[in-house]
Write an enzyme that holds these catalytic residues in place. Structure first.
Site, PDB file in Angstrom:
ATOM      1  CB  SER A  91      -0.726   0.130   1.196  1.00 37.21           C
ATOM      2  OG  SER A  91      -0.370  -0.076   2.329  1.00 37.21           O
ATOM      3  CD  GLU A  92       0.590   3.644   2.439  1.00 39.34           C
ATOM      4  OE1 GLU A  92      -0.627   4.588   2.692  1.00 39.34           O
ATOM      5  OE2 GLU A  92       0.450   2.884   3.060  1.00 39.34           O
ATOM      6  CB  THR A  93       7.564   2.389  -0.885  1.00 40.65           C
ATOM      7  OG1 THR A  93       7.114   3.124  -1.839  1.00 40.65           O
ATOM      8  CG2 THR A  93       7.008   0.880  -1.353  1.00 40.65           C
TER       9      THR A  93
END
Length: 236
Positions: free
Chosen positions: A51-53
């Site tokens: 979902s995120e980095t």
């Protein structure tokens, strides 16, 4: 003509793990990233299926950028908690007092005696969520991310034990490139602010988030445990 490729060394964290160190939302962290374009962060996030980095641009200042598979975000819970934790580990265990998402107000960070790392952020910097309260945790478990009404940016939640502040939740955010998020710190921030009480959110397959409103209006705190799963070399 051969297309140019980029190889990144990515540390993989799981943020909002349970007390046994299981579950949690996966996060990719890239260091020394100041020269890397934002489009690469978006591409990396999509490639990893996360979902995120995070791109850490300036480690001494704890300055970083947050990417979904679609956009750069102002503030998100699991990337910010994860960044605070990992920069603390890299500095010998001392969580930085302040971390600095590129697009958001500075965020205070600290580790409590139980090992939970907390951040305190401006509620307005967190993505907006539509909250849908259901009558029982079992109804949350029955939801499908493929249902049309769950394809926007929703958190469905129910009290597991209202007197203790225990909540069962699932978050769907297809418009951010993520059909279902395992653990959503920004939603916990907004829900704690909305309810004006401390909460413990059991989300996804087994992740655990702690959240509470801050003393100052418009601010809230979210915390959790973080585990590192080592490094992965990724070529894009």
């Amino acid at each position: 003509m051969t297309a140019l490729t980029t190889t990144l060394e990515v540390q993989i964290l799981r943020v909002f793990a349970d007390q046994r160190g299981e579950h949690g939302n996966e996060l990719g962290v890239v260091y020394d990233a100041a020269g890397l374009p934002g489009d690469l962060g978006i591409e990396l996030t999509a490639h990893l299926g996360f979902s995120e980095t995070v791109f850490v641009d300036d480690e001494p200042r704890a300055a970083f950028r947050i990417f979904t598979p679609a956009v750069e975000l102002k503030l998100a819970g699991h990337p910010t908690v994860g960044t605070a934790w990992v920069l603390g580990e890299r500095a010998g265990g001392n969580v930085p007092a302040v971390v600095r998402p590129r697009l958001a107000t500075e965020v205070a960070a600290w580790r409590e005696e139980d090992g939970v790392v907390w951040i305190r952020g401006a509620v307005a910097d967190a993505p907006a969520w539509e909250f849908v309260q259901l009558d029982a945790p079992a109804l949350i478990d029955e939801l499908s991310p493929d249902a049309p009404e769950q394809r926007g940016r929703h958190q469905f939640w129910a009290w597991s034990d209202e007197s203790s502040g225990l909540i069962r939740a699932r978050t769907f955010c297809a418009d951010m490139g993520v059909p279902e998020d395992e653990a959503t710190g920004s939603a916990a921030i907004r829900l704690a602010d909305r309810l004006q009480r401390p909460i413990t959110v059991h989300q996804g397959r087994g992740s655990v988030l702690h959240a509470r409103p801050a003393a100052e209006a418009g601010w809230a705190q979210v915390g959790g445990r973080v585990v590192s799963d080592g490094f992965r070399s990724v070529t894009l």
